[in-house]
Design a protein around this motif. Structure first.
Motif, mmCIF file in Angstrom:
data_model
loop_
_atom_site.group_PDB
_atom_site.id
_atom_site.type_symbol
_atom_site.label_atom_id
_atom_site.label_comp_id
_atom_site.label_asym_id
_atom_site.label_seq_id
_atom_site.Cartn_x
_atom_site.Cartn_y
_atom_site.Cartn_z
ATOM 1 N N LEU A 29 -46.418 -2.346 -8.153
ATOM 2 C CA LEU A 29 -46.474 -0.888 -8.015
ATOM 3 C C LEU A 29 -46.207 -0.191 -9.348
ATOM 4 N N ARG A 30 -46.785 0.985 -9.499
ATOM 5 C CA ARG A 30 -46.448 1.834 -10.636
ATOM 6 C C ARG A 30 -45.054 2.420 -10.392
ATOM 7 N N PRO A 31 -44.176 2.419 -11.399
ATOM 8 C CA PRO A 31 -42.838 2.990 -11.197
ATOM 9 C C PRO A 31 -42.878 4.430 -10.685
ATOM 10 N N GLY A 32 -43.812 5.219 -11.200
ATOM 11 C CA GLY A 32 -43.911 6.603 -10.736
ATOM 12 C C GLY A 32 -44.277 6.699 -9.274
ATOM 13 N N THR A 33 -45.096 5.773 -8.809
ATOM 14 C CA THR A 33 -45.464 5.753 -7.392
ATOM 15 C C THR A 33 -44.258 5.413 -6.525
ATOM 16 N N ILE A 34 -43.436 4.487 -6.983
ATOM 17 C CA ILE A 34 -42.222 4.141 -6.230
ATOM 18 C C ILE A 34 -41.328 5.373 -6.081
ATOM 19 N N VAL A 35 -41.158 6.117 -7.170
ATOM 20 C CA VAL A 35 -40.332 7.330 -7.121
ATOM 21 C C VAL A 35 -40.917 8.338 -6.141
ATOM 22 N N ASP A 36 -42.228 8.539 -6.200
ATOM 23 C CA ASP A 36 -42.881 9.489 -5.292
ATOM 24 C C ASP A 36 -42.717 9.068 -3.837
ATOM 25 N N LEU A 37 -43.019 7.814 -3.553
ATOM 26 C CA LEU A 37 -42.965 7.334 -2.170
ATOM 27 C C LEU A 37 -41.540 7.323 -1.634
ATOM 28 N N ALA A 38 -40.574 7.014 -2.495
ATOM 29 C CA ALA A 38 -39.169 7.032 -2.063
ATOM 30 C C ALA A 38 -38.758 8.447 -1.666
ATOM 31 N N ARG A 39 -39.181 9.419 -2.443
ATOM 32 C CA ARG A 39 -38.859 10.816 -2.131
ATOM 33 C C ARG A 39 -39.501 11.228 -0.807
ATOM 34 N N GLU A 40 -40.764 10.869 -0.613
ATOM 35 C CA GLU A 40 -41.461 11.227 0.622
ATOM 36 C C GLU A 40 -40.839 10.558 1.843
ATOM 37 N N ALA A 41 -40.346 9.327 1.667
ATOM 38 C CA ALA A 41 -39.793 8.578 2.799
ATOM 39 C C ALA A 41 -38.308 8.832 3.008
ATOM 40 N N VAL A 88 -52.120 2.542 1.591
ATOM 41 C CA VAL A 88 -53.438 2.891 1.029
ATOM 42 C C VAL A 88 -53.286 3.261 -0.444
ATOM 43 N N ARG A 89 -52.284 4.073 -0.747
ATOM 44 C CA ARG A 89 -52.091 4.499 -2.146
ATOM 45 C C ARG A 89 -51.782 3.315 -3.056
ATOM 46 N N VAL A 90 -50.857 2.465 -2.641
ATOM 47 C CA VAL A 90 -50.457 1.327 -3.475
ATOM 48 C C VAL A 90 -51.635 0.380 -3.700
ATOM 49 N N ALA A 91 -52.393 0.103 -2.644
ATOM 50 C CA ALA A 91 -53.530 -0.820 -2.774
ATOM 51 C C ALA A 91 -54.614 -0.228 -3.665
ATOM 52 N N ALA A 92 -54.897 1.066 -3.521
ATOM 53 C CA ALA A 92 -55.919 1.704 -4.348
ATOM 54 C C ALA A 92 -55.514 1.688 -5.821
ATOM 55 N N GLU A 93 -54.255 1.999 -6.086
ATOM 56 C CA GLU A 93 -53.790 1.991 -7.471
ATOM 57 C C GLU A 93 -53.786 0.591 -8.054
ATOM 58 N N CYS A 94 -53.499 -0.400 -7.225
ATOM 59 C CA CYS A 94 -53.557 -1.797 -7.664
ATOM 60 C C CYS A 94 -54.955 -2.130 -8.173
ATOM 61 N N ALA A 95 -55.974 -1.827 -7.379
ATOM 62 C CA ALA A 95 -57.350 -2.115 -7.782
ATOM 63 C C ALA A 95 -57.711 -1.359 -9.051
ATOM 64 N N GLU A 96 -57.310 -0.092 -9.130
ATOM 65 C CA GLU A 96 -57.598 0.699 -10.331
ATOM 66 C C GLU A 96 -56.954 0.089 -11.571
ATOM 67 N N ASP A 97 -55.687 -0.285 -11.464
ATOM 68 C CA ASP A 97 -54.962 -0.816 -12.619
ATOM 69 C C ASP A 97 -55.557 -2.139 -13.090
ATOM 70 N N LEU A 98 -55.922 -2.995 -12.146
ATOM 71 C CA LEU A 98 -56.515 -4.273 -12.525
ATOM 72 C C LEU A 98 -57.868 -4.065 -13.198
ATOM 73 N N ALA A 99 -58.674 -3.169 -12.646
ATOM 74 C CA ALA A 99 -59.988 -2.910 -13.230
ATOM 75 C C ALA A 99 -59.864 -2.346 -14.635
ATOM 76 N N GLU A 100 -58.913 -1.462 -14.836
ATOM 77 C CA GLU A 100 -58.687 -0.888 -16.164
ATOM 78 C C GLU A 100 -58.320 -1.975 -17.172
ATOM 79 N N ASP A 101 -57.713 -3.040 -16.686
ATOM 80 C CA ASP A 101 -57.297 -4.151 -17.546
ATOM 81 C C ASP A 101 -58.400 -5.197 -17.712
ATOM 82 N N GLY A 102 -59.580 -4.943 -17.185
ATOM 83 C CA GLY A 102 -60.688 -5.866 -17.361
ATOM 84 C C GLY A 102 -60.814 -6.943 -16.301
ATOM 85 N N VAL A 103 -60.037 -6.841 -15.226
ATOM 86 C CA VAL A 103 -60.147 -7.821 -14.134
ATOM 87 C C VAL A 103 -61.386 -7.474 -13.303
#
Length: 370
Positions: A29-41, A88-103
């Motif tokens: 997970l992106r650290p910023g996403t963890i902070v956001d999701l923790a606040r929402e939950a 959904v958010r975590v999985a989408a960001e996972c795919a984005e981050d990997l693709a940005e890294d050339g995976v």
């Protein structure tokens, strides 16, 4: 000088097509996403609420030399992955981050049973993660990147739901799930406790990998292969214990190591993670160097990108520095991984011939004509 001698720079490594077989969704997970999701939950258990400081905390907590301590960090990530929207958010960001890294191809694993605390069913968890991966693939394409992500459903070694998760993986095998995995602390929880799940998967002609040979040694690898019938080994780093290198530099393989090499059993090796958990002492001493020389079916993976502060490009940068690897070596590892993926043969072949080899050829051509 030929292309066989090209030691790539970080930008070339990032651009090179890469294949990832061993990556945990709750470890990336992106650290910023963890902070956001923790606040929402309303989750108040985070050790830091600043994203940058939280990222540092995860890396330092995981860098302990203990697999058990390493696994404790997942309590925080799983805590914020309990709703459909979060998954959904975590999985989408996972795919984005990997693709940005050339995976270009990734198999990302997660344990559905760890995401039920807010009332989701196992099926709802799988469908949310699949939705996120598809969304992430679309976003990556819009950004000019190509990636395909398949899910591996993981059962926990210490729990008693392996057969249930195996059946779940089989139900969704044509809907984004490509196989099954079993994870968790090896010591005291052998894979043989879950033989019914593995026998079921074999009857269904389905694929599975087993975490083995990381914190525990050769018996764990032997059980995963000979009792359970694993297609791949998650980590498998301790296969080195069955290889003896003489003073003349020649290697003598024991029977288990010979079997693993002869049968071309893929090793999902995760160098940075292995250093953190004490399975290897340094990049230079990591068994992947010898296993590459001996032509084992070794692959390079991230395991947990958040805890390791790593990426596929980062892993290869360390290996280039440690072993002097060239673009040809990186391509070798990448083709190994694509050959070992849990998708149909023709699709693997198309990825190798239409995406991976042309991608490396382009980088080499640029180098030759610069």
């Amino acid at each position: 000088m030929t292309t066989e001698t090209i030691q790539p720079n970080p930008e070339q490594i990032r651009r090179a097509p890469k294949v990832l077989l061993h990556d945990h969704l709750d470890g990336g997970l992106r650290p910023g996403t963890i902070v956001d999701l923790a606040r929402e939950a309303g989750y108040t258990g985070l050790p830091e609420t600043d994203a940058d400081k939280l990222g540092v905390w995860f890396r330092e907590a995981a860098d302990s030399g203990s697999l058990e301590r390493y696994l404790e960090t997942f309590a925080h990530t799983c805590a914020v992955m309990q709703t459909r929207e979060a998954l959904v958010r975590v999985a989408a960001e996972c795919a984005e981050d990997l693709a940005e890294d050339g995976v270009v191809y990734a198999e990302v694993r997660y344990a559905p049973e760890q995401h039920l605390e807010a009332g989701l069913t196992l099926e709802e968890v799988v469908e949310a993660v699949n939705e996120g991966f598809r969304e992430g693939e679309r976003r990556a394409k819009a950004a000019g990147h190509r990636i395909r992500v398949g899910a591996l459903l993981t059962a926990m070694r210490h729990a008693a739901r392996a057969l249930e998760i195996a059946e779940l993986a089989n139900r969704y095998r044509d809907s984004g799930v490509v196989g099954f995995d079993i994870a968790g602390a090896e010591a005291g929880f052998p894979p043989t406790r879950h033989l019914d799940a593995f026998e079921y998967l074999k009857r269904e002609n389905n694929h599975f990998t087993i975490h083995a040979g990381e914190a525990f040694g050769l018996p764990s690898i032997w059980q995963a292969l000979q009792w359970c019938g694993a297609d791949r080994l998650g980590h498998g780093v301790r296969i080195i214990d069955d290889i003896e290198v003489g003073e003349d530099g020649k290697a003598k393989l024991g029977r288990l190591a010979s079997y693993v090499r002869d049968k071309r059993i893929p090793l999902e090796m995760c160098p940075t993670s292995n250093l953190q958990t004490g399975a290897a002492s340094s990049y230079e001493e990591h068994p992947i160097g010898l296993l590459r020389k001996l032509h084992f079916r070794a692959t390079v993976n991230t395991d947990n990108r958040l805890m390791g502060g790593t990426s596929m490009s980062g892993e290869f940068e360390h290996l280039v520095k440690a072993f002097g690897y060239t673009l040809d070596d990186i391509q070798w590892f990448t083709v190994n991984a694509m050959k070992s993926a849990f998708i149909p043969f023709d699709e693997r072949l198309a990825m190798i011939n239409d995406v991976i080899k042309p991608g490396y050829a382009e980088i080499k051509a640029e180098w030759l004509f610069q």
